[in-house]
Design a protein around this motif. Sequence first.
Motif, PDB file in Angstrom:
ATOM      1  N   ALA A 151      45.356  41.713  46.330  1.00  0.00           N
ATOM      2  CA  ALA A 151      45.745  42.080  44.963  1.00  0.00           C
ATOM      3  C   ALA A 151      47.229  42.401  44.879  1.00  0.00           C
ATOM      4  O   ALA A 151      47.893  42.035  43.903  1.00  0.00           O
ATOM      5  CB  ALA A 151      44.920  43.272  44.488  1.00  0.00           C
ATOM      6  N   VAL A 197      47.561  45.622  39.816  1.00  0.00           N
ATOM      7  CA  VAL A 197      47.003  45.528  41.166  1.00  0.00           C
ATOM      8  C   VAL A 197      45.529  45.941  41.148  1.00  0.00           C
ATOM      9  O   VAL A 197      44.690  45.291  41.775  1.00  0.00           O
ATOM     10  CB  VAL A 197      47.802  46.388  42.169  1.00  0.00           C
ATOM     11  N   GLU A 231      43.443  43.150  39.560  1.00  0.00           N
ATOM     12  CA  GLU A 231      43.351  42.016  40.478  1.00  0.00           C
ATOM     13  C   GLU A 231      42.467  42.354  41.680  1.00  0.00           C
ATOM     14  O   GLU A 231      41.728  41.504  42.166  1.00  0.00           O
ATOM     15  CB  GLU A 231      44.741  41.584  40.936  1.00  0.00           C
ATOM     16  N   ALA A 232      42.508  43.598  42.148  1.00  0.00           N
ATOM     17  CA  ALA A 232      41.656  44.002  43.269  1.00  0.00           C
ATOM     18  C   ALA A 232      40.183  43.922  42.873  1.00  0.00           C
ATOM     19  O   ALA A 232      39.351  43.457  43.650  1.00  0.00           O
ATOM     20  CB  ALA A 232      42.015  45.404  43.727  1.00  0.00           C
ATOM     21  N   PRO A 288      41.495  34.354  40.178  1.00  0.00           N
ATOM     22  CA  PRO A 288      42.590  35.221  40.626  1.00  0.00           C
ATOM     23  C   PRO A 288      43.773  35.199  39.664  1.00  0.00           C
ATOM     24  O   PRO A 288      44.046  34.184  39.029  1.00  0.00           O
ATOM     25  CB  PRO A 288      42.990  34.653  41.979  1.00  0.00           C
TER      26      PRO A 288
END
Length: 184
Positions: free
Chosen positions: A143, A158, A161-162, A172
Motif C-alpha cells: 500500500a 495508504v 490501499e492496504a 489496486p
Amino acid sequence: ETAFETATVLHPVVDTKARICVRQSMYSVPAGLARRRVEVRLGARSMEVIADGKVVARHGRSLHKGSEDLVLDHYLEVLIRKPGALPGSTALAQARAGGLFGAAHEAFWEAARRRLGDGAGTRALCMVLLLHRSLPAEVVTAAIDAALSVGSVDPEVVAVEARRAADASATPLAAVVPIGARHP
C-alpha cells in the motif's frame, strides 16, 4: 496428566519510558501503561507481558544483562504527539536492524517530510505504521508503494490501499487512471 506452568511470574512497574526491567534487561510495553504494575510470564526463551488480563507485549528473552528490547509500535501514540523524537530513537534503530522498518517505510517518510515538513511528515508515517497492528506487513508495504507511485503521502490513501490489497478482488490504486489522464 496435568499441565505444569514453567514460566516464572513477576510483577514489575512500567517506567516513564514505557519499559519494564526483567532480570536486569529492559523491555518495552505500550506507552499507555507507564507507571502501572504489569504481570510478566518469564519463560526460558520468551516472555509475555499481561495487563488487565490481556497479553500486551511479547519479547524474546534477552541473554545479556543491561540490554534493551524496544518495539517501535509501543511508542507510536507518543511519537504522533512528539514526532521529533523518532529520528534518534532506539526503537527505530532496532526496527531498522530487525528489518521491520524497510525501504518502503523510509521512502514514505522521506517523501512525507519533503512535502509536509518534518513534524507533519513524521506524524503521517506514524499513522501508516499504526496500520501494521491490524494488517499484515506485506499488505501495508504494498500500500505504501502504491500510494507513492501515484504521488500521495496521505496516510488515509495508504490505509484505503492496504484494505484493498487485503481484499484480493479489489483493483489496486496504482492501476486506476488518475482523473484527467488520457486512457491508453
